[in-house]
Design a protein around this motif. Structure first.
Motif, PDB file in Angstrom:
ATOM      1  N   THR A 145      15.396  40.978  16.982  1.00 40.76           N
ATOM      2  CA  THR A 145      16.659  41.210  17.687  1.00 40.76           C
ATOM      3  C   THR A 145      16.665  40.598  19.078  1.00 40.76           C
ATOM      4  O   THR A 145      17.707  40.164  19.562  1.00 40.76           O
ATOM      5  N   THR A 146      15.511  40.563  19.738  1.00 39.74           N
ATOM      6  CA  THR A 146      15.502  40.000  21.084  1.00 39.74           C
ATOM      7  C   THR A 146      15.733  38.495  21.081  1.00 39.74           C
ATOM      8  O   THR A 146      16.123  37.925  22.089  1.00 39.74           O
ATOM      9  N   THR A 147      15.485  37.825  19.944  1.00 36.54           N
ATOM     10  CA  THR A 147      15.727  36.379  19.871  1.00 36.54           C
ATOM     11  C   THR A 147      17.156  36.066  19.456  1.00 36.54           C
ATOM     12  O   THR A 147      17.528  34.906  19.330  1.00 36.54           O
ATOM     13  N   TRP A 148      17.939  37.095  19.224  1.00 31.99           N
ATOM     14  CA  TRP A 148      19.323  36.889  18.774  1.00 31.99           C
ATOM     15  C   TRP A 148      20.181  36.313  19.887  1.00 31.99           C
ATOM     16  O   TRP A 148      20.050  36.647  21.049  1.00 31.99           O
ATOM     17  N   GLN A 149      21.093  35.428  19.522  1.00 30.00           N
ATOM     18  CA  GLN A 149      22.043  34.869  20.472  1.00 30.00           C
ATOM     19  C   GLN A 149      23.428  34.903  19.831  1.00 30.00           C
ATOM     20  O   GLN A 149      23.576  34.867  18.608  1.00 30.00           O
ATOM     21  N   LEU A 150      24.458  34.991  20.688  1.00 29.76           N
ATOM     22  CA  LEU A 150      25.824  35.113  20.174  1.00 29.76           C
ATOM     23  C   LEU A 150      26.202  33.951  19.270  1.00 29.76           C
ATOM     24  O   LEU A 150      26.925  34.108  18.295  1.00 29.76           O
ATOM     25  N   SER A 151      25.725  32.753  19.620  1.00 35.97           N
ATOM     26  CA  SER A 151      26.108  31.572  18.844  1.00 35.97           C
ATOM     27  C   SER A 151      25.220  31.361  17.620  1.00 35.97           C
ATOM     28  O   SER A 151      25.472  30.460  16.823  1.00 35.97           O
ATOM     29  N   GLY A 152      24.177  32.181  17.473  1.00 34.62           N
ATOM     30  CA  GLY A 152      23.242  31.997  16.375  1.00 34.62           C
ATOM     31  C   GLY A 152      23.688  32.708  15.115  1.00 34.62           C
ATOM     32  O   GLY A 152      24.738  33.347  15.061  1.00 34.62           O
ATOM     33  N   PRO A 153      22.889  32.608  14.070  1.00 37.24           N
ATOM     34  CA  PRO A 153      23.231  33.254  12.798  1.00 37.24           C
ATOM     35  C   PRO A 153      23.139  34.768  12.909  1.00 37.24           C
ATOM     36  O   PRO A 153      22.480  35.304  13.794  1.00 37.24           O
ATOM     37  N   LEU A 154      23.796  35.453  11.993  1.00 34.80           N
ATOM     38  CA  LEU A 154      23.746  36.904  11.968  1.00 34.80           C
ATOM     39  C   LEU A 154      22.339  37.375  11.622  1.00 34.80           C
ATOM     40  O   LEU A 154      21.533  36.642  11.046  1.00 34.80           O
ATOM     41  N   LEU A 155      22.085  38.621  11.975  1.00 30.52           N
ATOM     42  CA  LEU A 155      20.753  39.185  11.742  1.00 30.52           C
ATOM     43  C   LEU A 155      20.375  39.120  10.270  1.00 30.52           C
ATOM     44  O   LEU A 155      19.234  38.784   9.931  1.00 30.52           O
ATOM     45  N   ALA A 156      21.306  39.440   9.384  1.00 27.95           N
ATOM     46  CA  ALA A 156      20.997  39.412   7.950  1.00 27.95           C
ATOM     47  C   ALA A 156      20.572  38.019   7.506  1.00 27.95           C
ATOM     48  O   ALA A 156      19.653  37.864   6.686  1.00 27.95           O
ATOM     49  N   GLU A 157      21.208  37.006   8.055  1.00 25.42           N
ATOM     50  CA  GLU A 157      20.858  35.632   7.672  1.00 25.42           C
ATOM     51  C   GLU A 157      19.465  35.275   8.164  1.00 25.42           C
ATOM     52  O   GLU A 157      18.683  34.645   7.441  1.00 25.42           O
ATOM     53  N   ARG A 158      19.130  35.684   9.391  1.00 23.01           N
ATOM     54  CA  ARG A 158      17.797  35.373   9.916  1.00 23.01           C
ATOM     55  C   ARG A 158      16.716  36.139   9.157  1.00 23.01           C
ATOM     56  O   ARG A 158      15.653  35.598   8.844  1.00 23.01           O
ATOM     57  N   LEU A 159      16.978  37.402   8.853  1.00 20.21           N
ATOM     58  CA  LEU A 159      15.996  38.177   8.100  1.00 20.21           C
ATOM     59  C   LEU A 159      15.809  37.633   6.700  1.00 20.21           C
ATOM     60  O   LEU A 159      14.702  37.690   6.141  1.00 20.21           O
ATOM     61  N   GLY A 160      16.871  37.114   6.115  1.00 25.16           N
ATOM     62  CA  GLY A 160      16.782  36.586   4.750  1.00 25.16           C
ATOM     63  C   GLY A 160      15.837  35.408   4.643  1.00 25.16           C
ATOM     64  O   GLY A 160      15.335  35.106   3.552  1.00 25.16           O
ATOM     65  N   ARG A 161      15.583  34.737   5.781  1.00 21.85           N
ATOM     66  CA  ARG A 161      14.672  33.588   5.756  1.00 21.85           C
ATOM     67  C   ARG A 161      13.229  33.983   6.031  1.00 21.85           C
ATOM     68  O   ARG A 161      12.333  33.136   6.021  1.00 21.85           O
ATOM     69  N   ASP A 162      12.987  35.276   6.294  1.00 22.52           N
ATOM     70  CA  ASP A 162      11.648  35.759   6.614  1.00 22.52           C
ATOM     71  C   ASP A 162      10.835  35.921   5.329  1.00 22.52           C
ATOM     72  O   ASP A 162      11.212  36.691   4.432  1.00 22.52           O
ATOM     73  N   ALA A 163       9.703  35.223   5.237  1.00 29.71           N
ATOM     74  CA  ALA A 163       8.879  35.271   4.019  1.00 29.71           C
ATOM     75  C   ALA A 163       8.270  36.658   3.806  1.00 29.71           C
ATOM     76  O   ALA A 163       7.881  37.008   2.687  1.00 29.71           O
ATOM     77  N   HIS A 164       8.157  37.443   4.885  1.00 26.89           N
ATOM     78  CA  HIS A 164       7.531  38.764   4.776  1.00 26.89           C
ATOM     79  C   HIS A 164       8.553  39.894   4.795  1.00 26.89           C
ATOM     80  O   HIS A 164       8.217  41.041   5.101  1.00 26.89           O
TER      81      HIS A 164
END
Length: 894
Positions: free
Chosen positions: A153-172
């Protein structure tokens, strides 16, 4: 110059880039050889945590140590060292240095770092980087998972992808999400949303990932339900319930977990129980819950104290009985569980269900209901008896019991034990005292006297015995006195801490002397200062004398835990002082005089004999004690209640004996009149641990202490300020007359904001009642006035009086409410709205009358009882009026 010398030079200059270059070219043996020098520098820097030099060196030192340690355990310990967190090397630097190590070593270090607590501050970027380099299984420890949560969450930015999208790319993703269900105190993180987009939060993100199939739906639902069953903090429960709802479970998924919902409805926190009840209600109304299951659930829910839950369950049972009257035999015994609820309105609801459906129940169900009907209030028993086809007398179990008031035992006076004989015993007691949240006066006084005595006998032995106990305290001088300690002690003595610091040279004598003089000359700006200054002065004086001219013992150590000192003991101590040629300390002797008993001893000649013995000492202190013993007992200062717009306070006259010039200046403010309108009386700063000692400063004069603190205590009820009112039971236990200041203190305590503060008021009430010192009419009158004017909320008083009645003090509670209720009923009887909680007060009064008996009329109650309506206020008014009328009629017939 050796390689180690070159590396250490670069480290001392804080050149991280140079350290990286040097370490990269060093052999394994050269790295091992540099470790002792690096450790020595680390120890050196511990003495200057905050210096600019240390902050400059630490990143380079951190990096060099991580690279030079060959063992995984040693490297992990170095990396996670507590002092390294003040200025660590950046995670990319460390990962670059450790990248050449073999994967097994990297995995070992990653696992050890992940096992460290979150408070160790190991960066998640470093742990996850080592996992990536080694290719090992992702750790699911508390520290690693929380770090993953934060980093996501601390790496989140307004212009970036939603949290669900970033988590979906996490291999773990899967093992880390599964680990969330095992963590405690995680709910507040899951509830966070980021920015103005509600989708940027963990709960909607996890729900979306489940819907996309990246997370197993059954595992997620089972995990949520398991967390709810496990219990935990309110925030955790709320978060996992929100996640469960966000998963939008189907009716089939809810029905599969019927047993879980039944358990939650019975035992879970209120919010969770409400949801479980709603799920089961829907299943029951759709015919997907058997009568046996509904009855089992109802028994658990109806046993709960929450009125909303119980009311909703009775409504559900009524609906099911209307739809399936044949189930009356299975369900009505469960309805009877509501007969024992403390709220009589809910009892009546349960009785109405029995009245309507008892004819459909078999004899076994009737027998069960008869057994439970004995729990009903007296007014409802005849109705239950008629519904079950028996005479009312059948519900009375044998001969009616004669009511007996149950009050706590009267607290016995406790003697203060002598000071510990050995330094080892004293050290143990000092450790216990330092660990205690609230100090016991008797323990504090014997420890303080013990420190003085053993310092006089053998200062070195005492210091050696105490060193393991006090080492590491904030004032402890490891390498000489600390300036911060002097600054802190200049403002406050921190109880016995200032004496211990003086023993260990942790505070300068000049600081103690200045603080003592300041307490003698400073104006008292608030009630705390007036009460605390004598206590502070005695501590500063004791600490100062330990360093300059140790006392053989304290004259003012009380005989009794209340603070009272027997005059004969003080004469003996003064005699020993004269024998030793020891000078008397001013604050110590002044406190001793204020603690001498003023009450008449059993032997009328004892006071005269003690005074003669004091005169025979031939010292000024002996003469002052003799004069005190032979003087008439001082009259109590005049007092009157002063009413303001929002509260009732007490104004008292001055106490000439406390304003005498013979007393030190820090005692004299205690003799000033108490004027609640005076600036400074409304001081709201709190949190001092010294309040148990204030009563011991003026033993036998609890009304004076109560009057001085009344303006502060009232803030807890009037202004909803959380206050420390734990001294209320001490007020009740202390010797001395009971007046309006003490009674008002108890009344305000009953309306305090926090439940634990109200419990202290109940304790004080019961102690006063047990010792025969409670004027229930006067306390009830004052409490009624406070509730009528809005200074105390009736809904809070309800909890207090109900708790007191539950202990067996129904007679005391009824006497209190009998005097308090007229002021509250006058308005409603005239047609104005009643304050919230008045109906509940009437219910408690009725319960007390049912148990303890009562008779006579209550002003304004008859007018309320005669009005039509079904509100709780009118229902309970009719109930109490009926009981009082029946009691009066019964008494007249007798």
């Amino acid at each position: 110059m050796t390689t180690t010398d070159t590396l250490m030079a670069a480290v001392r200059e804080g050149k991280v880039s140079a350290v990286i270059e040097l370490v990269t070219d060093m052999t394994t043996e050269e790295r091992r050889a540099a470790v002792p020098e690096l450790k020595a520098l680390r120890i050196e820097l511990r003495k200057e945590l905050w210096s600019n030099r240390a902050r400059q060196i630490r990143p380079a030192l951190h990096a060099a140590g991580a690279a030079c340690h060959s063992g995984a355990a040693a490297a992990a310990a170095w990396i996670s060292g507590s002092e390294m967190a003040w200025a660590p090397a950046a995670p990319p630097v460390l990962l670059n240095l450790l990248a050449y190590r073999d994967r097994q070593w990297q995995a070992d270090v990653a696992a050890r770092l992940a096992d460290r607590p979150e408070s160790a501050g190991v960066p998640f970027a470093l742990m996850s980087g080592l996992v990536r380099l080694s290719g090992c299984a992702v750790p699911t420890t508390d520290s690693y998972v929380r770090g993953w949560l934060n980093s996501s969450t601390t790496t989140w930015q307004l212009s970036g992808p939603l949290l669900a999208e970033r988590l979906g790319r996490d291999a773990h993703l899967v093992p880390l999400v599964n680990a969330l269900f095992e963590l405690d105190d995680i709910g507040w993180r899951l509830e966070w949303t980021y920015g103005q987009d509600d989708a940027q939060g963990w709960i909607p993100a996890l729900a979306q990932l489940t819907e996309q199939g990246l997370l197993d739906r059954r595992t997620m639902i089972d995990g949520c339900v398991a967390r709810l069953l496990r219990g935990g903090s309110t925030v955790d429960q709320r978060a996992f319930l929100a996640l469960f709802k966000a998963l939008s479970p189907t009716r089939e998924e809810e029905r599969e977990r019927t047993g879980d919902w039944m358990a939650l409805a019975t035992d879970a926190a209120v919010a969770i129980a409400f949801h479980a009840q709603s799920v089961l209600t829907a299943l029951a109304l759709d015919g997907e819950l058997t009568a046996r299951q509904l009855a089992e659930m109802s028994r658990g829910v109806l046993f709960r104290p929450e009125k909303k839950l119980v009311r909703a369950q009775l409504v559900l049972l009524g609906k099911v009985l209307r739809a399936s009257p044949s189930e009356a035999s299975a369900l009505l015994p469960a309805v009877a569980e509501g007969f024992g609820h403390p709220d009589t309105d809910l009892q009546e609801r349960a009785v109405k269900l029995v009245e309507r459906w008892a004819g459909r129940a078999d004899q076994g169900a009737r027998d069960e209901m008869l057994a439970s009907a004995e729990l009903l209030s007296g007014a409802l028993r005849p109705r239950a008896a008629a519904a079950l086809g028996v005479v009312p007398e059948a519900l009375e179990a044998g001969t009616p019991e004669v009511y007996e008031e149950i009050l706590p035992p009267v607290p016995l006076a406790r003697r203060v034990d002598p000071a510990p004989e050995t330094v080892e015993e004293l050290a143990e007691e000092v450790g216990a005292l330092l660990a205690a949240r609230t100090e016991d006066v008797a323990v504090f006084e014997r420890v303080l006297d013990g420190l003085v005595r053993h310092t006089y006998r053998d200062h070195e032995a005492l210091v050696e015995a105490l060193r393991p106990v006090v080492a590491g305290r904030w004032w402890y001088p490891e390498d000489g006195p600390r300036a911060s300690a002097d600054n802190n002690f200049r403002a406050r003595p921190y109880g016995v801490e200032v004496v211990l610091a003086s023993l260990f040279d942790g505070v300068k004598p000049s600081t103690l002397h200045k603080a003592l003089r300041k307490d003698g000359s400073q104006r008292s700006d608030c009630v705390h200062a007036k009460l605390e200054r004598p206590w502070r002065a005695r501590l500063y004086e004791t600490a100062y004398r330990l360093r300059t001219e140790p006392l053989p013992f304290l004259l003012s150590t009380p005989t009794w835990a209340s603070g009272l000192l027997e005059a004969g003991e003080l004469v003996a101590r003064l005699g020993e002082y004269r024998r030793l040629g020891a000078p008397v300390a001013e604050a110590d002797f002044a406190q001793a005089l204020r603690r001498v008993r003023h009450d008449v001893p059993a032997d009328p000649d004892a006071s005269v004999g003690t005074a003669a013995a004091a005169t025979a000492l031939g010292t000024p202190e002996g003469d002052r004690l003799a004069a005190l013993l032979t003087a008439p007992a001082p009259a109590a200062p005049a007092a009157e209640i002063v009413g303001t717009e929002s509260r009732l306070l007490v104004r008292t006259g001055g106490v000439p004996e406390l304003r005498s010039r013979e007393l030190p200046p820090f005692f004299r403010p205690l003799g000033a009149p108490v004027d609640p309108t005076e600036r400074g009386q409304q001081c709201y700063h709190w949190g001092f641990p010294a309040y148990p000692h204030w009563l011991a400063i003026l033993p036998g004069e609890r009304e004076t202490v109560a009057a001085r603190l009344l303006a502060v205590v009232s803030a807890g009820a009037v202004d909803d300020i959380p206050l420390e009112v734990g001294y209320l039971p001490l007020l009740a236990e202390s010797p001395g007359p009971v007046g309006d200041a003490l009674l008002l203190s108890v009344a305000y305590g009953a309306g305090a904001r926090r439940a634990e503060e109200r419990v202290a008021a109940v304790d004080a009430l019961l102690v006063l009642a047990a010792s025969g010192q409670l004027d229930t009419d006067r306390l009830g009158e004052l409490l009624g006035r406070l509730m009528a004017m809005g200074a105390v909320k009736p809904v809070r008083v309800v909890e207090c009086v109900r708790t007191a009645a539950a202990t067996g003090a129904c007679g005391t509670v009824w006497g209190l409410l009998r005097a308090a209720l007229p002021a509250l009923l006058a308005g409603p009887a005239a047609g104005t709205a009643a304050a919230r909680g008045v109906g509940d007060l009437l219910a408690v009064a009725a319960e007390c009358v049912e148990r303890a008996g009562g008779r006579g009329e209550l002003p304004h109650l008859g007018e309320l009882a005669a009005r039509r309506g079904g509100s709780r206020l009118l229902t309970q008014a009719r109930r109490l009026h009926t009981l009082l009328t029946e009691e009066a009629a019964s008494a007249a017939t007798t």
